[in-house]
Design a protein around this motif. Structure first.
Motif, PDB file in Angstrom:
ATOM      1  N   TYR A 138       0.833  -1.203   0.000  1.00  0.00           N
ATOM      2  CA  TYR A 138       0.000   0.000   0.000  1.00  0.00           C
ATOM      3  C   TYR A 138       0.871   1.257   0.000  1.00  0.00           C
ATOM      4  N   ALA A 139       1.901   1.269   0.850  1.00  0.00           N
ATOM      5  CA  ALA A 139       2.789   2.431   0.910  1.00  0.00           C
ATOM      6  C   ALA A 139       3.545   2.618  -0.401  1.00  0.00           C
ATOM      7  N   ALA A 140       3.950   1.511  -1.038  1.00  0.00           N
ATOM      8  CA  ALA A 140       4.715   1.602  -2.289  1.00  0.00           C
ATOM      9  C   ALA A 140       3.874   2.140  -3.435  1.00  0.00           C
ATOM     10  N   VAL A 141       2.600   1.729  -3.506  1.00  0.00           N
ATOM     11  CA  VAL A 141       1.753   2.120  -4.633  1.00  0.00           C
ATOM     12  C   VAL A 141       1.032   3.439  -4.369  1.00  0.00           C
ATOM     13  N   CYS A 142       0.528   3.610  -3.160  1.00  0.00           N
ATOM     14  CA  CYS A 142      -0.310   4.783  -2.871  1.00  0.00           C
ATOM     15  C   CYS A 142       0.483   5.976  -2.337  1.00  0.00           C
ATOM     16  N   ARG A 143       1.664   5.727  -1.784  1.00  0.00           N
ATOM     17  CA  ARG A 143       2.502   6.811  -1.263  1.00  0.00           C
ATOM     18  C   ARG A 143       3.929   6.673  -1.791  1.00  0.00           C
ATOM     19  N   PRO A 144       4.105   6.630  -3.105  1.00  0.00           N
ATOM     20  CA  PRO A 144       5.435   6.353  -3.660  1.00  0.00           C
ATOM     21  C   PRO A 144       6.487   7.398  -3.304  1.00  0.00           C
ATOM     22  N   GLY A 148      -7.888  -2.460  -1.518  1.00  0.00           N
ATOM     23  CA  GLY A 148      -8.910  -1.554  -2.026  1.00  0.00           C
ATOM     24  C   GLY A 148      -8.313  -0.208  -2.408  1.00  0.00           C
ATOM     25  N   GLN A 149      -7.426   0.298  -1.527  1.00  0.00           N
ATOM     26  CA  GLN A 149      -6.747   1.559  -1.820  1.00  0.00           C
ATOM     27  C   GLN A 149      -5.784   1.413  -2.998  1.00  0.00           C
ATOM     28  N   ILE A 150      -5.127   0.265  -3.081  1.00  0.00           N
ATOM     29  CA  ILE A 150      -4.181   0.023  -4.184  1.00  0.00           C
ATOM     30  C   ILE A 150      -4.901   0.014  -5.531  1.00  0.00           C
ATOM     31  N   VAL A 151      -6.048  -0.676  -5.590  1.00  0.00           N
ATOM     32  CA  VAL A 151      -6.808  -0.738  -6.842  1.00  0.00           C
ATOM     33  C   VAL A 151      -7.239   0.662  -7.272  1.00  0.00           C
ATOM     34  N   ARG A 152      -7.692   1.457  -6.320  1.00  0.00           N
ATOM     35  CA  ARG A 152      -8.105   2.830  -6.641  1.00  0.00           C
ATOM     36  C   ARG A 152      -6.923   3.629  -7.179  1.00  0.00           C
ATOM     37  N   ALA A 153      -5.756   3.473  -6.540  1.00  0.00           N
ATOM     38  CA  ALA A 153      -4.577   4.225  -6.978  1.00  0.00           C
ATOM     39  C   ALA A 153      -4.104   3.771  -8.359  1.00  0.00           C
ATOM     40  N   VAL A 154      -4.128   2.442  -8.588  1.00  0.00           N
ATOM     41  CA  VAL A 154      -3.641   1.911  -9.866  1.00  0.00           C
ATOM     42  C   VAL A 154      -4.548   2.329 -11.016  1.00  0.00           C
ATOM     43  N   LEU A 155      -5.850   2.346 -10.775  1.00  0.00           N
ATOM     44  CA  LEU A 155      -6.781   2.732 -11.833  1.00  0.00           C
ATOM     45  C   LEU A 155      -6.619   4.200 -12.242  1.00  0.00           C
ATOM     46  N   ARG A 166       0.211  -2.455 -15.216  1.00  0.00           N
ATOM     47  CA  ARG A 166       0.626  -3.871 -15.233  1.00  0.00           C
ATOM     48  C   ARG A 166       1.697  -4.134 -14.185  1.00  0.00           C
ATOM     49  N   LYS A 167       2.646  -3.210 -14.047  1.00  0.00           N
ATOM     50  CA  LYS A 167       3.712  -3.388 -13.062  1.00  0.00           C
ATOM     51  C   LYS A 167       3.162  -3.410 -11.641  1.00  0.00           C
ATOM     52  N   ALA A 168       2.256  -2.478 -11.336  1.00  0.00           N
ATOM     53  CA  ALA A 168       1.678  -2.409  -9.995  1.00  0.00           C
ATOM     54  C   ALA A 168       0.836  -3.644  -9.683  1.00  0.00           C
ATOM     55  N   PHE A 169      -0.023  -4.026 -10.643  1.00  0.00           N
ATOM     56  CA  PHE A 169      -0.859  -5.210 -10.430  1.00  0.00           C
ATOM     57  C   PHE A 169      -0.022  -6.488 -10.375  1.00  0.00           C
ATOM     58  N   GLY A 170       1.059  -6.540 -11.161  1.00  0.00           N
ATOM     59  CA  GLY A 170       1.925  -7.718 -11.136  1.00  0.00           C
ATOM     60  C   GLY A 170       2.621  -7.889  -9.806  1.00  0.00           C
ATOM     61  N   THR A 171       3.135  -6.775  -9.243  1.00  0.00           N
ATOM     62  CA  THR A 171       3.823  -6.832  -7.949  1.00  0.00           C
ATOM     63  C   THR A 171       2.865  -7.235  -6.851  1.00  0.00           C
ATOM     64  N   CYS A 172       1.681  -6.628  -6.826  1.00  0.00           N
ATOM     65  CA  CYS A 172       0.712  -6.906  -5.768  1.00  0.00           C
ATOM     66  C   CYS A 172      -0.018  -8.230  -5.995  1.00  0.00           C
ATOM     67  N   GLY A 173      -0.122  -8.653  -7.270  1.00  0.00           N
ATOM     68  CA  GLY A 173      -0.824  -9.898  -7.569  1.00  0.00           C
ATOM     69  C   GLY A 173      -0.160 -11.108  -6.945  1.00  0.00           C
ATOM     70  N   SER A 174       1.178 -11.107  -6.892  1.00  0.00           N
ATOM     71  CA  SER A 174       1.899 -12.234  -6.283  1.00  0.00           C
ATOM     72  C   SER A 174       1.546 -12.362  -4.809  1.00  0.00           C
ATOM     73  N   HIS A 175       1.567 -11.223  -4.101  1.00  0.00           N
ATOM     74  CA  HIS A 175       1.244 -11.245  -2.674  1.00  0.00           C
ATOM     75  C   HIS A 175      -0.203 -11.658  -2.450  1.00  0.00           C
ATOM     76  N   PHE A 176      -1.109 -11.161  -3.293  1.00  0.00           N
ATOM     77  CA  PHE A 176      -2.518 -11.491  -3.126  1.00  0.00           C
ATOM     78  C   PHE A 176      -2.775 -12.984  -3.352  1.00  0.00           C
ATOM     79  N   THR A 177      -2.055 -13.585  -4.299  1.00  0.00           N
ATOM     80  CA  THR A 177      -2.198 -15.028  -4.554  1.00  0.00           C
ATOM     81  C   THR A 177      -1.756 -15.840  -3.348  1.00  0.00           C
ATOM     82  N   VAL A 178      -0.608 -15.467  -2.758  1.00  0.00           N
ATOM     83  CA  VAL A 178      -0.111 -16.153  -1.563  1.00  0.00           C
ATOM     84  C   VAL A 178      -1.094 -15.997  -0.410  1.00  0.00           C
ATOM     85  N   VAL A 179      -1.620 -14.787  -0.240  1.00  0.00           N
ATOM     86  CA  VAL A 179      -2.594 -14.515   0.828  1.00  0.00           C
ATOM     87  C   VAL A 179      -3.824 -15.406   0.667  1.00  0.00           C
TER      88      VAL A 179
END
Length: 308
Positions: free
Chosen positions: A122-128, A218-225, A234-247
């Motif tokens: 969240y900090a990386a995507v929403c508060r770069p 939720g905040q990440i999706v809003r920021a990425v859109l 693609r880069k943002a969703f790819g980085t976060c997608g790995s973590h979301f899959t593991v979760v």
């Protein structure tokens, strides 16, 4: 009434109630999975330490996660492999206590750590622009330490409560390792209070991180859109997608085991779900993170001398 300290040990029934399972095949499959788990997670830890480009909060937490997976798998799978090869399926009382304590400690710590990793994303995507200020090394070390301490506290409490229950001579555990649901079935007293306590703690340990992860994403999706660049999205969703899959893999199995009523708990299903999160999830985590991560893939392709 005898409590657990009266026993010299327990018998882990494992998969002996399913003679149709070919033990040799299961032994080979689990051994391969275990070796792949060791290789994959050790590689992640080594790369995170050796490559300067990976000295970031994300990879600091990822190396912690890999270490957790290594220890968690090692606390159960080697013993299962031994039991699959031999007739002796016993485990000492002290060994059972230690196994329950370690597995609960590592599992609880991973629950908290995955929530912390969601906050990092969240900090990386929403508060770069403020990321390096927010996720400074001292805070990262503090959050990792808090995850380990919280897991330790939860495990200590639950292990003590479980082994204070009177077992009345019962020593056959219908599982392949010492876990709370099958241990509760050995008690010869009403376990409603203990089950309520276990459920309450699991709600805190499982659902609070899930709530944090849901809010973060939720905040990440809003920021990425709001990003106009398709490559950036693609880069943002790819980085976060790995973590979301593991979760999804980790919390899905954990919630199934610990947050359902005991009268709905199926011992057979519980065994195979436990097999999934003790060996399959730790094995696929490094694959999920490396295949979709250019930094890790780049570090893997470098000659050993260039990592330092």
């Amino acid at each position: 009434m005898k409590n657990g300290s009266s026993f010299t040990g327990f018998i882990l029934l494992g998969f002996s109630d399913r003679p149709q399972l070919e033990r040799r095949v299961l032994f080979v499959v689990l051994l391969i999975f275990y070796l792949l788990t060791l290789l994959g997670n050790t590689t992640i830890i080594a790369l995170s330490r050796l490559d300067p480009h990976l000295h970031t909060p994300m990879y600091f937490f990822l190396s912690n996660l890999s270490f957790l997976d290594l220890c968690y798998t090692t606390s159960t799978v080697p013993q299962l492999l031994v039991h699959l090869r031999g007739a002796d399926k016993s485990i000492s009382f002290g060994g059972c206590v230690a196994q329950l304590f370690v597995s609960l400690w590592l599992g609880s710590t991973e629950c908290i750590l995955l929530g912390v990793m969601a906050f990092d994303r969240y900090a990386a995507v929403c508060r770069p622009l403020h990321y390096t200020v927010i996720m400074h090394p001292r805070l990262c070390a503090l959050m990792a330490s808090a995850s380990w301490f919280t897991g330790f506290t939860n495990s200590s409490l639950q292990t003590v409560l479980i082994f204070l229950l009177p077992l009345c001579g019962k020593n056959k555990i219908d599982h392949f390792f010492c876990e709370i649901p099958p241990l509760l079935k050995l008690a010869c007293v009403d376990t409603t209070v203990i089950e309520s306590e276990v459920f309450s703690v699991c709600v805190i340990v499982l659902l609070i991180p899930v709530a944090l992860i849901t809010f973060s994403y939720g905040q990440i999706v809003r920021a990425v859109l709001r990003i106009k660049s398709a490559a950036g999205q693609r880069k943002a969703f790819g980085t976060c997608g790995s973590h979301f899959t593991v979760v999804s893999l980790f919390y899905g199995t954990g919630i199934y085991i610990y947050l359902q009523p005991s009268n709905n708990y199926s011992q057979d299903q519980g065994k195979f779900i436990s097999l999934f999160y003790t060996i399959v999830t730790p094995m696929v985590n490094p694959v999920i993170y490396t295949l979709r991560n250019k930094d890790v893939m780049g570090a893997m392709k470098k000659p050993p001398g260039m990592l330092m």
